[in-house]
Scaffold this motif. Structure first.
Motif, PDB file in Angstrom:
ATOM      1  N   ARG A   1       0.832  -1.205   0.000  1.00 52.66           N
ATOM      2  CA  ARG A   1       0.000   0.000   0.000  1.00 52.66           C
ATOM      3  C   ARG A   1       0.861   1.246   0.000  1.00 52.66           C
ATOM      4  O   ARG A   1       1.978   1.246   0.518  1.00 52.66           O
ATOM      5  CB  ARG A   1      -0.898   0.011   1.241  1.00 52.66           C
ATOM      6  N   ASP A   2       0.320   2.345  -0.537  1.00 55.39           N
ATOM      7  CA  ASP A   2       1.021   3.616  -0.464  1.00 55.39           C
ATOM      8  C   ASP A   2       1.162   4.055   0.997  1.00 55.39           C
ATOM      9  O   ASP A   2       0.292   3.792   1.835  1.00 55.39           O
ATOM     10  CB  ASP A   2       0.267   4.696  -1.258  1.00 55.39           C
ATOM     11  N   LEU A   3       2.249   4.736   1.268  1.00 54.30           N
ATOM     12  CA  LEU A   3       2.610   5.098   2.632  1.00 54.30           C
ATOM     13  C   LEU A   3       1.901   6.378   3.079  1.00 54.30           C
ATOM     14  O   LEU A   3       1.973   7.408   2.409  1.00 54.30           O
ATOM     15  CB  LEU A   3       4.129   5.292   2.709  1.00 54.30           C
TER      16      LEU A   3
ATOM     17  N   THR B   1      -0.301  11.262   2.316  1.00 56.47           N
ATOM     18  CA  THR B   1      -0.155  10.017   1.568  1.00 56.47           C
ATOM     19  C   THR B   1       0.853  10.239   0.468  1.00 56.47           C
ATOM     20  O   THR B   1       0.688  11.128  -0.375  1.00 56.47           O
ATOM     21  CB  THR B   1      -1.496   9.566   0.963  1.00 56.47           C
TER      22      THR B   1
ATOM     23  N   VAL C   1       8.580  -0.362   2.569  1.00 55.10           N
ATOM     24  CA  VAL C   1       7.192  -0.147   2.153  1.00 55.10           C
ATOM     25  C   VAL C   1       7.144   0.218   0.675  1.00 55.10           C
ATOM     26  O   VAL C   1       6.308  -0.301  -0.088  1.00 55.10           O
ATOM     27  CB  VAL C   1       6.534   0.941   3.015  1.00 55.10           C
ATOM     28  N   TRP C   2       8.027   1.098   0.248  1.00 54.58           N
ATOM     29  CA  TRP C   2       8.052   1.489  -1.164  1.00 54.58           C
ATOM     30  C   TRP C   2       8.411   0.322  -2.072  1.00 54.58           C
ATOM     31  O   TRP C   2       7.811   0.133  -3.133  1.00 54.58           O
ATOM     32  CB  TRP C   2       9.036   2.630  -1.371  1.00 54.58           C
TER      33      TRP C   2
ATOM     34  N   THR D   1       5.645  -1.847  -2.902  1.00 51.26           N
ATOM     35  CA  THR D   1       4.684  -1.327  -3.890  1.00 51.26           C
ATOM     36  C   THR D   1       5.232  -1.461  -5.313  1.00 51.26           C
ATOM     37  O   THR D   1       4.652  -0.919  -6.252  1.00 51.26           O
ATOM     38  CB  THR D   1       4.355   0.156  -3.620  1.00 51.26           C
TER      39      THR D   1
ATOM     40  N   ARG E   1       1.369  -5.183   5.934  1.00 51.98           N
ATOM     41  CA  ARG E   1       1.320  -4.085   4.968  1.00 51.98           C
ATOM     42  C   ARG E   1       0.476  -2.924   5.484  1.00 51.98           C
ATOM     43  O   ARG E   1       0.862  -1.756   5.364  1.00 51.98           O
ATOM     44  CB  ARG E   1       0.759  -4.598   3.639  1.00 51.98           C
TER      45      ARG E   1
ATOM     46  N   SER F   1       2.073   0.755   6.363  1.00 46.81           N
ATOM     47  CA  SER F   1       1.630   1.871   5.526  1.00 46.81           C
ATOM     48  C   SER F   1       0.957   2.952   6.364  1.00 46.81           C
ATOM     49  O   SER F   1       0.830   4.093   5.911  1.00 46.81           O
ATOM     50  CB  SER F   1       0.674   1.381   4.442  1.00 46.81           C
TER      51      SER F   1
END
Length: 409
Positions: free
Chosen positions: A17-19, A31, A68-69, A72, A360, A364
Motif C-alpha cells: 500500500r502507499d505510505l 499520503t 514499504v516502497w 509497492t 502491509r 503503511s
C-alpha cells in the motif's frame, strides 16, 4: 565514498500500500504516492562516535520507508551524507590526540559494519561532506551573488529573510528557534549578523583547522546545512519525497536546508514530507555524545547479541516516539525472536496470507511497527497453540518479516 552491501529483499505475493506518514511541516499525515522511483534523503552521521541506539533507531525508521516502497514495486533512490568534517569531529580528534581524518574513517567504517549487521538497506549515493565541497562552493557563491547571503569578517552567512517560506518546516517560534540555534551549532549572539538566526554557509579558514579552496569565497570549509543541500540537489533534485532524520534535526538543520534549497532554485517545497524519528534515552536522558550515555550497536554485537534482536528492540517502539533503552527492552526482543524462529521452523502452520496484509496495513499507516510485531506475535501464538496444515505458511512468514521488517528468521 562507498556505502555497505545490500541484503536481499524477498518478493512477496501481491502489492503493498502507499505510505501514509506524519509530515512535520504540516503537522498531519500525508499520503505519498511517488512515481516509479521514490526519492529519499536521510541525514547521516558525524563520524566521531558511532553507532549508538539513537542512530540505529533513526536509520531503522527510514529503512522501513524503503521497504514499504519496494513492496509497492517501486524503485527507491536513497541518498545519505556523512558529515566528515565539522567542529565536533575536530574537537574529538584533538581531545583524543588523533588525526581527524583517521577518526572519521574509523567511525564511518564501524557504522557501515553496524548497518550491514542490522540489515539496513544502503543508500545508492553515500557522500561525504569533504567530497561534496566542489559542488558546495558554487551554491554558496550563487546565494551570495543573488543577495541571499552576505559576508561577515570573511565568513559567509545565509540570510533567512531571503526565503519567504522560512519557518514552515518546524513552525517554531522565533524564541525557540534562537534557543535551539545556540544549542545546536549556531551562533545567534555573534555581532554583525543581519538576523541572529542566520546560519553560516562558508567558514573562512581558521589557524590549525582544515580548509579547502573556495574559489571566490576564499579558503575555508562549508557550513553544516549547505552540505546536505548540495548533495540532495545533485542526486535527487527539488521536490523529492522524504527528507528524514532524527527529531533533533527539525531545527536548525532541516529548516535551514529547506530555505537554502528554496532560495537557490525558486521552488517550494524542497521535500514533499519532512519525517522525523524520536529520541532514545538511557537512564532518563536522551542518548547523546556530549552526555556520554550511549549504548553502541557494535558493543552489543561483540557481547554476542543477535543483530536481529537489536532490530526487534528498535521495532517495538513507534518511530516517532521518544523512548528509553533498558535491559528489559533487549530481553523482550531476544525472547520474541526465539518465539518467531521456533514458529517458522515447523514444516507447516496456519495460513499466513492475512498476516502479510496486516503487516502491509500496519507499516503503511505511519510505519506502525509495534502493530506489525503484534500481528506476527498472534500468528506465532496460533502456530504454537494449534498449528496448521499450510506447508507454505512458515516460509511466507519468514519472507514477509524479512522483506517488510528487515528481520532474518
Amino acid at each position: 565514498m562507498h556505502a555497505w552491501p545490500a541484503s536481499e529483499v524477498p518478493a512477496l505475493p501481491g502489492k503493498g500500500r502507499d505510505l501514509r506518514i506524519h509530515d512535520t511541516a504540516t503537522g498531519g499525515r500525508v499520503t505519498l504516492a511517488p512515481g516509479p522511483v521514490a526519492r529519499i534523503y536521510v541525514c547521516g552521521i558525524t563520524p566521531y562516535d558511532a553507532t549508538h541506539m539513537g542512530h540505529a533507531a533513526t536509520y531503522n525508521a527510514f529503512d522501513l520507508v524503503q521497504r514499504v516502497w519496494l513492496d509497492t514495486k517501486r524503485q527507491v533512490l536513497y541518498v545519505q551524507n556523512v558529515t566528515d568534517v565539522d567542529d565536533p569531529l575536530l574537537e574529538r580528534a584533538i581531545r583524543d590526540g588523533i588525526d581527524w581524518v583517521g577518526l572519521a574513517e574509523r567511525e564511518t567504517a564501524l557504522f557501515r559494519e553496524d548497518m550491514t549487521a542490522l540489515r539496513m538497506l544502503p543508500p545508492q549515493h553515500y557522500i561525504g561532506a569533504v567530497e561534496a565541497i566542489p559542488g558546495i562552493v558554487p551554491l554558496v557563491e550563487q546565494l551570495r551573488d543573488s543577495g541571499a547571503a552576505y559576508e561577515l569578517e570573511g565568513d559567509i552567512y545565509f540570510s533567512v529573510d531571503a526565503d519567504p517560506h522560512f519557518g514552515q518546516v518546524s513552525n517554531y517560534s522565533a524564541e525557540l528557534m534562537r534557543h535551539l540555534s545556540a544549542e545546536r551549532g549556531g551562533d545567534p549572539e555573534r555581532p554583525g549578523k543581519k538576523n541572529p538566526l542566520d546560519p553560516m554557509l562558508w567558514m573562512a579558514a581558521r589557524e590549525g583547522e582544515p580548509s579547502w579552496d573556495g574559489a571566490s569565497l576564499g579558503a575555508g570549509r562549508p557550513g553544516w546545512h549547505i552540505e546536505c543541500v548540495a548533495i540532495a540537489l545533485d542526486h535527487l533534485g527539488m521536490g523529492f519525497d522524504v527528507q528524514g532524520g532524527g527529531s533533533d534535526l527539525i531545527f536548525p538543520h532541516h529548516e535551514m536546508g529547506a530555505s537554502h534549497a528554496q532560495s537557490l532554485t525558486g521552488e517550494f517545497p524542497m521535500a514533499k514530507a519532512y519525517v522525523h524519528a524520536g529520541m532514545v534515552a538511557l537512564d532518563g536522558e536522551k542518548m547523546s555524545k556530549s552526555r556520554g550515555n550511549l549504548v553502541f550497536v557494535s558493543r552489543l554485537r561483540r557481547d554476542g547479541v543477535d543483530p536481529a534482536a537489536i532490530r526487534l528492540a528498535l521495532l517495538s517502539h513507534h518511530y516517532r516516539a521518544d523512548w528509553e533503552w533498558t535491559d528489559q527492552v533487549l530481553q523482550d526482543a531476544v525472547e520474541r525472536l526465539d518465539r518467531w524462529r521456533a514458529a517458522v521452523s515447523r514444516p507447516d502452520g496456519p495460513s499466513a496470507d492475512a498476516l502479510v496484509e496486516e503487516l502491509r496495513e500496519a507499516l503503511s499507516d505511519d510505519l506502525d511497527a509495534p502493530a506489525a510485531l503484534a500481528a506476527v506475535d498472534r500468528w506465532a501464538e496460533l502456530q504454537t497453540a494449534e498449528g496448521g496444515t499450510d506447508e507454505s505458511a512458515p516460509g511466507l512468514v519468514s519472507r514477509a518479516v524479512d522483506a517488510l521488517l528487515g528481520v532474518a528468521l
